[in-house]
Design an enzyme around this catalytic site. Structure first.
Site, PDB file in Angstrom:
ATOM      1  CE  LYS A  37      10.006  -5.901  -2.616  1.00  0.00           C
ATOM      2  NZ  LYS A  37      10.705  -4.632  -2.675  1.00  0.00           N
TER       3      LYS A  37
ATOM      4  CE  LYS B 122       7.476  -1.787  -5.267  1.00  0.00           C
ATOM      5  NZ  LYS B 122       7.626  -1.423  -3.837  1.00  0.00           N
TER       6      LYS B 122
ATOM      7  NE  ARG C 138      11.004  13.556  -0.050  1.00  0.00           N
ATOM      8  CZ  ARG C 138      10.274  14.640   0.248  1.00  0.00           C
ATOM      9  NH1 ARG C 138       9.892  14.841   1.496  1.00  0.00           N
ATOM     10  NH2 ARG C 138       9.913  15.497  -0.693  1.00  0.00           N
TER      11      ARG C 138
HETATM   12  C1  5MM Z   1      10.147   0.815   0.247  1.00  0.00           C
HETATM   13  O1  5MM Z   1       8.792   0.665   0.569  1.00  0.00           O
HETATM   14  C2  5MM Z   1       7.858   0.378  -0.477  1.00  0.00           C
HETATM   15  C3  5MM Z   1       6.556   0.994  -0.081  1.00  0.00           C
HETATM   16  O2  5MM Z   1       6.438   2.234  -0.553  1.00  0.00           O
HETATM   17  P1  5MM Z   1       5.018   2.983  -0.405  1.00  0.00           P
HETATM   18  O3  5MM Z   1       4.156   2.203   0.546  1.00  0.00           O
HETATM   19  O4  5MM Z   1       5.412   4.297   0.128  1.00  0.00           O
HETATM   20  O5  5MM Z   1       4.485   3.041  -1.787  1.00  0.00           O
HETATM   21  C4  5MM Z   1       7.507  -1.110  -0.545  1.00  0.00           C
HETATM   22  O6  5MM Z   1       6.765  -1.439  -1.691  1.00  0.00           O
HETATM   23  C5  5MM Z   1       8.728  -1.942  -0.521  1.00  0.00           C
HETATM   24  O7  5MM Z   1       9.364  -1.881  -1.757  1.00  0.00           O
HETATM   25  C6  5MM Z   1       8.397  -3.376  -0.189  1.00  0.00           C
HETATM   26  O8  5MM Z   1       7.278  -3.528   0.634  1.00  0.00           O
HETATM   27  C7  5MM Z   1       9.579  -3.966   0.503  1.00  0.00           C
HETATM   28  O9  5MM Z   1       9.884  -3.179   1.619  1.00  0.00           O
HETATM   29  P2  5MM Z   1      10.083  -3.894   3.018  1.00  0.00           P
HETATM   30  O10 5MM Z   1      10.360  -2.746   3.964  1.00  0.00           O
HETATM   31  O11 5MM Z   1       8.811  -4.627   3.315  1.00  0.00           O
HETATM   32  O12 5MM Z   1      11.260  -4.815   2.809  1.00  0.00           O
END
Ligand code: 5MM
Length: 335
Positions: free
Chosen positions: A217, A134, A44
């Site tokens: 966001k 976040k 990772r």
């Molecule tokens: C990177 O993925 C995040 C989700 O993590 P977990 O579900 O494991 O907690 C997620 O919050 C992400 O930051 C946002 O959804 C944006 O990711 P995408 O892939 O939708 O651009």
């Protein structure tokens, strides 16, 4: 200009955006399983370190959202990960929610948890070098969802989180994600997303959050992924702008979209059109997870020691999104 506003602008100005690398171990394991790489802490880290030391970090990535495991890890050169990110000219950030759990009272919906002990965790993350944080609320669309209960309780949690984060001198990313899963129309997504965002801002204002020191966001306005009535990219951009214009207070400096399951190309093209038509004062940028990492991850999985090759793929995607964040992308720049 307040310190928090300053951080926000540094992260998003001049075509910069955010790399969302905050997948929890469960999600990261799914991603690695998908490309047949064992999900160990070392692997990772190796993939993430490869991205964080790419040259595009300086020009295109204003901030990186980390997961708890990563912010405490050290790079192969024994640098602390937040230091590596800062040295590349970007800002380290951290996901501080502890995940979306079943919402009591509406068990088919989710409430995001993590407020207990948050003030203390924030102090620790600040010391580790985090400049922003976040928290993601998730909402699904059906005939009766998102319910008032889910909209109200998630907005309340997001606002309590944001107030605590600003108290700790960091910028909170407010992520209310209305999922694209389902057969709903774009019009329905528009209505529900507007309601969700409006409610978030009511709570943020009630909790005295400084709106100049946050990043929103949101999802783009799309038809559900099982919908038969898809809309064009132009319509996505126009509806997304219409929604944000009417539901986001003008003090908010910037918006960084999530990609939410769009392909890399779709996420870039839609962001580009949003910026072409942007008649607001909001910076419109990206905070993509999958749409920045997918191709790089696929390439890396074939030879996890091919750092340079993986970085080339990532640099290209970051550059394309940076251009899109300025309305300067076109399809012929894709390789
Ligand atoms: C990177 O993925 C995040 C989700 O993590 P977990 O579900 O494991 O907690 C997620 O919050 C992400 O930051 C946002 O959804 C944006 O990711 P995408 O892939 O939708 O651009």
């Amino acid at each position: 200009m307040s310190e928090l506003n300053n951080i926000t602008l540094k992260i998003l100005e001049n075509g910069k955006g955010i790399l969302a690398a905050d997948e929890s171990t469960g999600t990261m394991t799914k991603r690695l399983d998908g490309v047949n790489v064992p999900s160990t802490p070392e692997n990772r880290l190796l993939f993430r370190e490869t991205l964080f030391s790419s040259s595009s970090m300086t020009e295109c990535i204003g901030g990186v959202i980390l997961y708890d495991e990563t912010i405490k890890q050290k790079s192969s050169k024994k640098n602390k990960i937040p230091e590596l990110i800062s040295e590349m000219g970007s800002a380290p950030g951290i996901k501080v929610d502890t995940g979306a759990k079943v919402l009591a009272g509406s068990p088919d919906e989710k409430i995001t948890e993590g407020l207990d002990g948050l003030r203390e965790r924030l102090k620790e993350y600040y010391k580790l070098g985090a400049k922003f944080t976040k928290w993601r609320g998730v909402y699904n669309i059906t005939k009766s969802f998102p319910s008032k209960l889910s909209i109200t309780s998630n907005a309340h949690a997001l606002a309590r989180y944001a107030a605590l984060v600003q108290e700790s001198n960091m910028v909170p990313i407010i992520e209310p994600e209305v999922l694209m899963d389902g057969n709903h129309t774009a019009e329905e997504c528009y209505k529900k997303t507007s309601e969700v965002i409006e409610r978030c801002f009511e709570e943020l204002i009630l909790h005295k959050v400084d709106l100049k020191g946050i990043i929103l966001k949101p999802n783009m306005i799309l038809a559900g992924n099982k919908s038969k009535s898809k809309i064009s990219n132009e319509e996505v951009a126009k509806l997304t702008l219409k929604c944000l214009k009417s539901s986001v207070p003008s003090e908010v400096p910037g918006v960084a979209f999530l990609s939410g399951g769009q392909s890399e190309l779709e996420a870039t093209e839609n962001l580009n059109l949003i910026n072409k038509y942007n008649d607001t004062n909001f910076i419109m940028s990206y905070s993509y997870g999958r749409a920045l990492q997918q191709s790089a991850l696929k390439f890396w999985s074939k030879d996890i020691q091919d750092i340079k090759g993986t970085q080339k793929i990532f640099n290209h995607r970051a550059k394309m999104n940076s251009l899109a964040a300025q309305g300067k992308w076109s399809k012929d720049l894709e390789i």
